[in-house]
Design an enzyme around this catalytic site. Structure first.
Site, PDB file in Angstrom:
ATOM      1  N   HIS A   1       0.872  -1.192   0.000  1.00 31.89           N
ATOM      2  CA  HIS A   1       0.000   0.000   0.000  1.00 31.89           C
ATOM      3  C   HIS A   1       0.900   1.231   0.000  1.00 31.89           C
ATOM      4  O   HIS A   1       1.490   1.580   1.017  1.00 31.89           O
ATOM      5  CB  HIS A   1      -0.893   0.000   1.242  1.00 31.89           C
ATOM      6  CG  HIS A   1      -1.888   1.110   1.261  1.00 31.89           C
ATOM      7  ND1 HIS A   1      -3.200   0.913   1.642  1.00 31.89           N
ATOM      8  CD2 HIS A   1      -1.788   2.425   0.948  1.00 31.89           C
ATOM      9  CE1 HIS A   1      -3.853   2.065   1.575  1.00 31.89           C
ATOM     10  NE2 HIS A   1      -3.007   3.011   1.163  1.00 31.89           N
TER      11      HIS A   1
ATOM     12  N   HIS B   1       1.543   5.361  -1.807  1.00 27.30           N
ATOM     13  CA  HIS B   1       1.085   6.465  -2.670  1.00 27.30           C
ATOM     14  C   HIS B   1       2.310   7.096  -3.317  1.00 27.30           C
ATOM     15  O   HIS B   1       3.141   7.693  -2.627  1.00 27.30           O
ATOM     16  CB  HIS B   1       0.326   7.512  -1.848  1.00 27.30           C
ATOM     17  CG  HIS B   1      -0.938   6.977  -1.271  1.00 27.30           C
ATOM     18  ND1 HIS B   1      -2.142   7.033  -1.936  1.00 27.30           N
ATOM     19  CD2 HIS B   1      -1.174   6.333  -0.100  1.00 27.30           C
ATOM     20  CE1 HIS B   1      -3.083   6.464  -1.193  1.00 27.30           C
ATOM     21  NE2 HIS B   1      -2.520   6.025  -0.076  1.00 27.30           N
TER      22      HIS B   1
ATOM     23  N   LYS C   1      -9.237  -0.725  -5.881  1.00 22.82           N
ATOM     24  CA  LYS C   1      -9.301  -0.090  -4.564  1.00 22.82           C
ATOM     25  C   LYS C   1     -10.598   0.681  -4.412  1.00 22.82           C
ATOM     26  O   LYS C   1     -10.942   1.496  -5.274  1.00 22.82           O
ATOM     27  CB  LYS C   1      -8.110   0.873  -4.419  1.00 22.82           C
ATOM     28  CG  LYS C   1      -8.123   1.756  -3.179  1.00 22.82           C
ATOM     29  CD  LYS C   1      -7.726   1.000  -1.931  1.00 22.82           C
ATOM     30  CE  LYS C   1      -7.860   1.843  -0.678  1.00 22.82           C
ATOM     31  NZ  LYS C   1      -6.661   2.612  -0.357  1.00 22.82           N
TER      32      LYS C   1
ATOM     33  N   ASP D   1       1.243   2.574   3.515  1.00 26.80           N
ATOM     34  CA  ASP D   1       0.420   3.768   3.275  1.00 26.80           C
ATOM     35  C   ASP D   1       1.275   5.029   3.324  1.00 26.80           C
ATOM     36  O   ASP D   1       0.813   6.081   3.769  1.00 26.80           O
ATOM     37  CB  ASP D   1      -0.752   3.857   4.259  1.00 26.80           C
ATOM     38  CG  ASP D   1      -1.848   4.787   3.755  1.00 26.80           C
ATOM     39  OD1 ASP D   1      -1.789   5.220   2.585  1.00 26.80           O
ATOM     40  OD2 ASP D   1      -2.762   5.090   4.548  1.00 26.80           O
TER      41      ASP D   1
END
Ligand code: DOR
Ligand code: ZN
Length: 349
Positions: free
Chosen positions: A18, A20, A108, A257
């Site tokens: 996970h 970004h 997602k 994340d």
């Protein structure tokens, strides 16, 4: 995994399930912090201005990441991005097939309004069209990744994960062959639910949710660089997360994340949610697992259980950490990293 206590750890490179990476210029700036430790990472699709919604978007975004990889590291970099699309109310079975053919391995779901760039998130999990979409994902062998929070009236931000759990249970039971990941699980109730559900359900855990409670966000001044969704919660939640991550239960694995935002977006009157952990991730995880007396469980959490759930072969390369104190920089490019200005015990070699 080879551990020389208080000296050196050599371990398999990570799957960060996970992450970004954003779009350029931030993409090129942040990508090397993940590729230094991970051989694969799930590239989250909530990019702006172009979100990743279709097969075409998947091919375009993968290409952007590969170009950034070339700019930022040597061409031999041991790294593969794992591509995803956002599932919205209008995501059809046909779009799933096309995305899958374009190389997406997961979809997602951001429920509407729960986090950064979820302004066009899913409104209804159970309308017939979206159930068809989930069937198509199950047929294609695509994973369903859930941001497990619901923004309901008169529901505190700390109760949003709890509000989502009945949806997780219903989906898991309705789609027993669909692999479902409760992303960044943040509560004791979430952990208990994942443990109780079938083998088709797992959860990612972040490093920052293994460190923080709500006190670290709002209990001593407002700390925008600890602000994230789901919000860190109570001490019993923190204890449950630490227990799950170090338990050796293959349902729980790493998804950092890592979510960079430029400093000025974090420190404004309405700060963006997201914590940039990639620059400290393996170092911090080693410290956390060591403190729990579970350093021997770290590699399974970072480099085995996720790969097994996703049906991927294990990474072959290794990273080495040495016990050598360092101070995390106050700022990296335009972003303030997690633990900025504080000391860490382990250092990546
Ligand atoms: O804190 C978060 N930041 N949580 C999310 O779900 C999204 C992420 C982001 O994109 O910044
Ligand atoms: Zn995220």
């Amino acid at each position: 995994m080879k551990i020389i206590p208080n000296e050196r750890i050599t371990m398999r490179r990570f799957d960060d399930l996970h992450c970004h990476f954003r779009l350029n210029p931030l993409l090129t700036e942040v990508l090397p912090y993940t590729t230094r430790y991970a051989s694969r990472a799930i590239a989250m699709p909530n990019t702006r201005p172009r979100a990743i919604l279709t097969g075409k978007d998947v091919i375009w975004y993968r290409n952007e990441i590969m170009k950034a990889l070339e700019v930022s590291s040597d061409s031999e970099a041991d790294f593969e991005p794992l591509m995803t699309i956002e599932i919205r109310d209008n995501t059809s079975s046909k779009m799933i097939e096309e995305a899958c053919r374009a190389g997406a391995i997961a979809g997602k779901v951001y429920p509407l309004g729960v986090t950064t760039n979820s302004d066009e998130g899913l409104k209804n999990f159970f309308k017939p069209e979206i159930l068809d979409t989930f069937w198509a994902m199950q047929d294609e062998g695509m994973l369903l990744l859930l941001h497990g929070e619901l923004d309901l009236p008169r529901t505190l931000v700390t109760k949003r994960e709890r509000a989502f759990l009945p949806i997780l249970r219903t989906l898991a039971e309705k789609f027993p062959e669909l692999k479902i990941v409760l992303e960044h699980v943040s509560s004791e109730r979430g952990i208990n639910m994942v443990e109780r559900l079938g083998d088709n359900v797992a959860a990612t855990i972040t490093a920052h949710h293994l460190c923080l409670t709500l006190n670290d966000v709002i209990g001593d001044g407002i700390r925008p660089h600890h602000g994230c969704n789901p919000m860190p919660k109570d001490f019993h939640d923190l204890d449950a997360l630490l227990r799950a991550a170090t338990s050796g239960d293959p349902k729980f694995f790493l998804g950092s994340d890592s979510a960079p935002h430029p400093k000025e977006k974090k420190e404004g009157a309405k700060g963006s949610c997201g914590v940039f952990t990639a620059p400290v991730l393996p170092e911090l995880l080693a410290e956390i697992f060591e403190k729990e007396g579970k350093l021997d469980r770290l590699e399974d959490f970072t480099s085995r259980f996720g790969a097994e759930f996703y049906g991927l072969p294990l990474n072959q390369g290794t990273i080495t950490l040495v016990k050598n104190k360092w101070i995390v920089p106050e700022q990296i490019g335009s972003v303030v990293p997690f633990r900025a200005g504080t000391e860490l015990q382990w250092r990546h070699q």
